[in-house]
Scaffold this active site. Structure first.
Site, PDB file in Angstrom:
ATOM      1  CE  LYS A 120       1.459   6.249  -9.317  1.00 34.33           C
ATOM      2  NZ  LYS A 120       0.786   5.160  -9.918  1.00 34.33           N
ATOM      3  NE  ARG A 173      -3.809  -3.623  -0.456  1.00 39.48           N
ATOM      4  CZ  ARG A 173      -2.893  -3.413   0.481  1.00 39.48           C
ATOM      5  NH1 ARG A 173      -1.623  -3.510   0.198  1.00 39.48           N
ATOM      6  NH2 ARG A 173      -3.241  -3.074   1.690  1.00 39.48           N
ATOM      7  CE  LYS A 228      -4.718   6.579  -1.730  1.00 46.74           C
ATOM      8  NZ  LYS A 228      -5.820   5.673  -1.746  1.00 46.74           N
ATOM      9  CB  SER A 263      -0.999  -0.065   1.148  1.00 55.06           C
ATOM     10  OG  SER A 263      -0.429   0.405   2.310  1.00 55.06           O
TER      11      SER A 263
HETATM   12  S1  IVH Z   1       0.050   3.514  -7.197  1.00 53.59           S
HETATM   13  C1  IVH Z   1       2.644   0.435  -4.258  1.00 53.59           C
HETATM   14  N1  IVH Z   1      -1.767   5.105  -8.093  1.00 53.59           N
HETATM   15  O1  IVH Z   1      -4.524   3.349  -3.389  1.00 53.59           O
HETATM   16  C2  IVH Z   1       1.286   0.817  -4.666  1.00 53.59           C
HETATM   17  N2  IVH Z   1      -2.390   3.630  -6.364  1.00 53.59           N
HETATM   18  O2  IVH Z   1      -3.953   3.574  -0.580  1.00 53.59           O
HETATM   19  C3  IVH Z   1       1.350   1.766  -5.829  1.00 53.59           C
HETATM   20  N3  IVH Z   1      -4.724   3.803  -5.697  1.00 53.59           N
HETATM   21  O3  IVH Z   1      -3.300   0.101  -3.051  1.00 53.59           O
HETATM   22  C4  IVH Z   1      -0.011   2.140  -6.181  1.00 53.59           C
HETATM   23  N4  IVH Z   1      -5.285   5.368  -7.110  1.00 53.59           N
HETATM   24  O4  IVH Z   1      -4.959   0.517  -4.985  1.00 53.59           O
HETATM   25  C5  IVH Z   1      -1.494   4.143  -7.224  1.00 53.59           C
HETATM   26  N5  IVH Z   1      -3.254   6.588  -9.022  1.00 53.59           N
HETATM   27  C6  IVH Z   1      -2.997   5.619  -8.164  1.00 53.59           C
HETATM   28  C7  IVH Z   1      -3.982   5.108  -7.291  1.00 53.59           C
HETATM   29  C8  IVH Z   1      -3.622   4.113  -6.392  1.00 53.59           C
HETATM   30  C9  IVH Z   1      -5.711   4.576  -6.157  1.00 53.59           C
HETATM   31  C10 IVH Z   1      -4.882   2.812  -4.627  1.00 53.59           C
HETATM   32  C11 IVH Z   1      -4.073   1.566  -4.802  1.00 53.59           C
HETATM   33  C12 IVH Z   1      -3.324   1.417  -3.511  1.00 53.59           C
HETATM   34  C13 IVH Z   1      -4.091   2.287  -2.587  1.00 53.59           C
HETATM   35  C14 IVH Z   1      -3.240   2.761  -1.433  1.00 53.59           C
END
Ligand code: IVH
Length: 751
Positions: free
Chosen positions: A351, A195, A174, A83
């Site tokens: 990121k 997950r 997000k 996460s």
């Molecule tokens: S990147 C290592 N990008 O939010 C995980 N996650 O709170 C990299 N999520 O488990 C994930 N929108 O399911 C990423 N634009 C986005 C996202 C996103 C929603 C979710 C994802 C993650 C969770 C964490």
């Protein structure tokens, strides 16, 4: 177009339909009407019906089908699904960028190397007081000083320009949905899994196939062939309009609606019948990669470009930013736009774009260091408090629940909030008829933040706490903390029917007996029909099949599934039973400690209270104090407790420990005891307990001389004082994370 060869026409139709799926879902620019699309699909269906030998599983007609499942298979993830670390403020976002910068800037890494070289040079002369050594140390000191000044200058300049690094930052919304891993092998969708716990998830392929935004076959070309393995990670979600349509249909059918789009998405993915899933138009947007074999990408941007070509949708709002200042601007822009989006966005994920830099930063045990989520603050709304009901929990605890004038906040209409306990009602001075400010953060139950006293009508009487149980009229007892503030109120009637219902729900739920097919609604239905009056009754249900079948909406299949679920749950093991019984103070951690130490219920029943509170595990205190010991001992020796155990034994429920699970986590905390206290921000106390135990450590609920670490959150009270008196090491939440990471750095980072 005329066709003589059905194979040729079928191929063309499939390509045509896939192309339109792509235009619709990836490019958001359809070129035909829904009706024209349906005509293509109908023609394909017709041809496939005439030539069943030409049917393939990746045909666009094959999204829905197959028998409803009995349950979901658990599958391992090829790469863990971690996460993301969260923050609510710009300060922390900047600190994150600084950490990335420090790890990546070549000048700083050079300085680090030089500092290390000085340390090394001085190692042989450590403690030596001869002239030469002293002068070498002096020289080292000066050099260090110069290097530190240089590093500081670089950092100050970097802070000014927003920590620009060689690659870019990538920011994207997000989405508040459910994470999924899609596995394509040679271009074909082979597996879709949730997950789960990050290492294993549920196989939900059949349900995912119904989502039109997800191609069953990648649109590979000669220029961009499909790799041998491609795992795409992304978010499944429901657009708000679709969510509202579904909830309206639920309301019309007299069913309890979902609390928010995220819950509705999770609930939909858990449907065993993919026909039901197909009726709800779930959406998908990709945001990352899992295992990839046979192709390499150097940046996330390149990866997204390839996905677009293959027909996999990703957020059109993803943006590259040169600096964290630019990122922040974008976050503010998104905030202004986000209520115009068709779906819920609860923050922005930032990121690093370059994959080599991601590898350089590595991950902690839970989060990648190359990624952070900025979350928008919880939305607030103003409404009026209409009523307060006291709900009876499984231990008899009475919790006040507020009913308010419905108000729209954070994407949903809110009508209820928890008021926690009577002490909190007094502290916030909440009265019926008050204008209240409520807040909702994600899926968390809405909270009443405060009362707007200016709006209070004259002579509003204060709220009175219940003197009798609202369900059974039993005696009520209140509990206070040291300051005299009321912290809880309990119904003391052991036969209170409301308590029994809650206990049964808890017993059957995940984490306890995990009885498939026995969710809250079924428990209530069974209890109302008089079929459940005790835990033992659950295991007698197979003798009452007729009565089961007579219940509303209970078909043969559902009844059989329920009975099979009950049968399977018998073997969960002693810790789950102990935890499931809902004995006060006995949660999953204590239940595990007790089960592990005593092995069987019989040994535990024979143990004295003194033994329970003083036994040691591996030469250390177990952490079970007098309160817990009294509670479990009292339960096991009470007539009711003895009766429950007898019933479970008669039903052949396993009352001994099940086989220990094999451990492959490094046992870095072996021999160490942790206590966790205070209000934590990033994770729950249970999560820390679980991590400590996974890594071979022990947890305790009280601080003693045997405690090695106290993890202290906000407002840590007496335990902190005691730890300081005893000289126990105290860790803040972030120091705890560092401790966990430090031990793992070596093996967590990919080579
Ligand atoms: S990147 C290592 N990008 O939010 C995980 N996650 O709170 C990299 N999520 O488990 C994930 N929108 O399911 C990423 N634009 C986005 C996202 C996103 C929603 C979710 C994802 C993650 C969770 C964490």
């Amino acid at each position: 177009m005329t066709h003589t060869d059905p194979q040729q026409e079928i191929d063309q139709l499939r390509d045509e339909i896939r192309k339109h799926d792509r235009r619709y879902y990836v490019d958001a620019a359809p070129t035909i009407t829904d009706q024209e699309y349906d005509e293509l699909l109908d023609r394909l269906k017709q041809l496939e019906a005439e030539h069943p030998e030409l049917l393939t599983t990746d045909s666009p007609t094959q999204r829905v089908g197959g028998e409803p499942l009995e349950g979901f298979r658990t599958v391992p993830h090829a790469r863990p699904m971690l996460s993301i670390d969260n923050t609510y403020d710009v300060e922390n976002l900047s600190k994150w960028a600084q950490r990335c910068f420090e790890a990546l800037d070549p000048r700083l890494t050079e300085i680090e190397a030089e500092l290390a070289a000085i340390d090394q040079r001085e190692a042989p002369i450590k403690g030596k007081r001869d002239k030469e050594s002293q002068s070498l140390r002096k020289q080292g000191k000066e050099q260090r000083e110069t290097l530190r000044v240089k590093a500081d200058e670089i950092l100050v300049a970097a802070a000014k320009c927003g920590y620009t690094i060689e690659g870019d930052y990538l920011a994207e919304p997000k989405i508040d949905g459910v994470a999924i891993n899609l596995r394509y092998e040679n271009g074909l969708l082979m597996l879709a899994s949730t997950r789960g716990d990050g290492t294993h998830g549920d196989d939900v392929t059949q349900n995912i196939r119904t989502i039109h935004a997800i191609p069953l076959r990648l649109a590979a070309t000669a220029a961009l062939p499909a790799p041998e393995v491609l795992e795409v990670r992304g978010e499944i979600f429901l657009p708000n309009a679709e969510f509202q349509r579904i909830n309206q249909a639920f309301l019309d059918a007299g069913k309890e609606p979902f609390a928010n789009p995220r819950n509705a998405t999770a609930g939909t993915l858990k449907q065993l019948d993919s026909m039901a899933v197909a009726e709800r138009r779930l959406q998908f947007l990709a945001h990352g990669q899992g295992e990839v074999v046979g192709m390499e990408f150097d940046t996330h941007t390149r990866f997204l470009e390839a996905l677009a070509a293959w027909g996999v949708p990703a957020s059109p709002l993803a943006k590259l930013c040169r600096s964290i200042h630019e990122v922040w601007k974008l976050i503010e822009q998104f905030d202004a736009q986000r209520d115009q989006l068709a779906y819920d966005v609860d923050g922005v994920v930032v990121k690093l774009d370059r994959f080599d830099q991601r590898e350089q930063l590595g991950t902690t045990s839970r989060f990648p260091r190359w990624c952070i989520a900025y979350k928008y603050p919880a939305e607030q709304a103003v409404t009026k408090l209409l009523q307060v009901d006291w709900q009876v929990g499984k231990t008899g605890k009475l919790t006040p629940r507020a009913t308010m004038e419905p108000v729209f906040v954070a994407g949903t209409t809110v009508q209820h909030a928890t008021l926690h306990n009577y002490g909190e009602i007094l502290r916030k001075d909440i009265r019926i008829g008050d204008t209240v400010i409520i807040e909702k953060a994600g899926e968390i139950i809405p909270q009443v933040v405060r009362v707007d006293l200016d709006q209070r009508p004259a002579n509003l009487p204060p709220l009175e706490p219940p003197e009798k149980c609202p369900d059974c009229a039993g005696e009520v007892e209140a509990e206070q903390d040291d300051t005299g503030k009321e912290t809880a109120r309990y119904c003391m009637n052991p036969e209170c029917p409301a308590q029994l219902r809650e206990r049964l729900i808890h017993f059957a739920a995940r984490g306890q007996m995990d009885i498939d097919g026995m969710g809250e609604k079924i428990v209530l239905q069974l209890a109302d029909a008089g079929l459940l009056n005790s835990f033992g009754d659950i295991f007698e249900l197979h003798k009452k099949r007729e009565q089961l079948l007579a219940l509303d909406r209970m078909g043969e299949k559902k009844a059989d599934n329920l009975l099979a679920g009950i049968e399977a749950a018998k073997a969960r093991g002693l810790d789950r039973v102990l935890c499931g019984l809902g004995i006060r103070h006995i949660g999953s951690t204590v239940a595990r400690i007790l089960a592990k130490h005593y092995g069987t219920i019989k040994t535990l029943q024979e143990a004295t209270r003194e033994d329970i509170q003083s036994f040691q595990t591996d030469g250390q205190e177990s952490g079970i104090g007098p309160e817990i010991a009294t509670s479990i001992h009292h339960f096991l020796h009470s007539p009711a407790g003895k009766h429950v155990i007898e019933e479970l034994r008669a039903a052949n429920v396993t009352l001994a420990v099940s086989q220990p699970i094999e451990q492959n986590t490094p046992q870095i905390f072996a021999g160490k005891t942790f206590v966790v206290t205070g209000k934590l921000e990033k994770c729950t106390r249970d999560e820390i307990h679980a991590l400590v135990e996974q890594h071979g450590g022990k947890t305790s609920s009280s601080v003693s001389k045997n405690t090695d670490y106290l993890v202290a959150g906000q407002k840590a009270g007496s335990k902190l004082v005691k730890a300081e008196q005893l000289g126990v090491r105290v860790l803040s939440e972030s120091q705890w994370e560092e401790l966990l990471d430090r031990h793992e750095v070596g093996q967590e980072k990919r080579p």
